[in-house]
Design an enzyme around this catalytic site. Sequence first.
Site, PDB file in Angstrom:
ATOM      1  N   HIS A   1       0.853  -1.189   0.000  1.00  0.00           N
ATOM      2  CA  HIS A   1       0.000   0.000   0.000  1.00  0.00           C
ATOM      3  C   HIS A   1       0.893   1.245   0.000  1.00  0.00           C
ATOM      4  CE1 HIS A   1      -3.664   2.314   0.700  1.00  0.00           C
ATOM      5  NE2 HIS A   1      -2.919   3.058   1.492  1.00  0.00           N
TER       6      HIS A   1
ATOM      7  N   GLU B   1      11.606   4.627  -3.957  1.00  0.00           N
ATOM      8  CA  GLU B   1      12.345   4.637  -2.687  1.00  0.00           C
ATOM      9  C   GLU B   1      11.787   3.662  -1.656  1.00  0.00           C
ATOM     10  OE1 GLU B   1      12.874   8.570  -1.141  1.00  0.00           O
ATOM     11  OE2 GLU B   1      13.713   9.332  -3.021  1.00  0.00           O
TER      12      GLU B   1
END
Lengths: 193, 193
Positions: A106, A175
């Site tokens: 998520h 990232e």
Amino acid sequence: MLKIAVLVSGGGTNLQAIMDANIPGVKIELVVSNNANAYALTRAKNAGIKALCISPKQYERRELFHEALLACLKENDIALVVLAGYLVNISEQMVREYKNRIINIHPSLIPSFCGKGYYGLKVHEAALARGVKVTGATVHFVDEGTDTGPIILQKAVEVKAGDTPEILQRRVMEEAEWKILPQAIAMIANGGI
Amino acid sequence: MLKIAVLVSGGGTNLQAIMDANIPGVKIELVVSNNANAYALTRAKNAGIKALCISPKQYERRELFHEALLACLKENDIALVVLAGYLVNISEQMVREYKNRIINIHPSLIPSFCGKGYYGLKVHEAALARGVKVTGATVHFVDEGTDTGPIILQKAVEVKAGDTPEILQRRVMEEAEWKILPQAIAMIANGGI
């Protein structure tokens, strides 16, 4: 070998991250998309991985779609189901039968910006609307609720001045998502959780 | 010189962080606690800063307490009010009169674990109960709601295996609160926001 199925709806960049990670003890047995045109299916085929479209549109009733998907996972002897940008709700039966064997990525730090209505770009739109300076991504086990299951890994990502939802989405992928999703699969394969 | 008042209820470690930061262009004009025994008052006095107790207990009605606090800030020509572990709700009138001139530090990454009922150790208890792997702290402007004002700075902090609420609270203070609160004050003093 931990046989995994990766369920996708779109481009499949998270699938690519799992493929690139070459996780010891893990075999991507199957890629399933609800969307026949998902580029993720092409990625899988190019890598010699079995790739299928199983869509609700192919079935008269939703229930039959859910049954077909579950049957497919069982036929392929799947031990872990990875939802990697899969935009279809999975069935309660599947959650029960694959308890603690379905994980989801998520694109926020749960419990921020999660639950019903928060998916894809909407998550990043909400984060920017609230003006947060830190967001991130979460890998969690899937339970009966929406984004309510036990958290496996989270990683923070900085929000920068001038970010659009699209720019922020890409940074969170690069990232955080592409790192913690393979890490979580490796942890499960190693018996680390 | 930006004259600030720091409002505290307890030990005053965030006050200490502001004092230690020696922020150019900022003078801690006043420290106010609702708690006469707060060690924060001793810290202030030891540093030669005016330190007062203004407590609801000193007033017959809550309204009179709020008036006294507001009058005190005005008398001391305070330009910025810093809530640094202040466990009393401030009045709507004060929020109006000091609009965008009151900041608060909250020990989580808002919007996670914030709003009514989430203060002090309860925030960290809730974070551990949810099993998050990343938490942090937030400095935000105070508006009419609870923890709903514009966010100025946030910093992420890792949750570690075996953390208790107390251990996590301490790490969030050391790694986040004591850094971003002085930073936020410096940004305001410099006209950066």
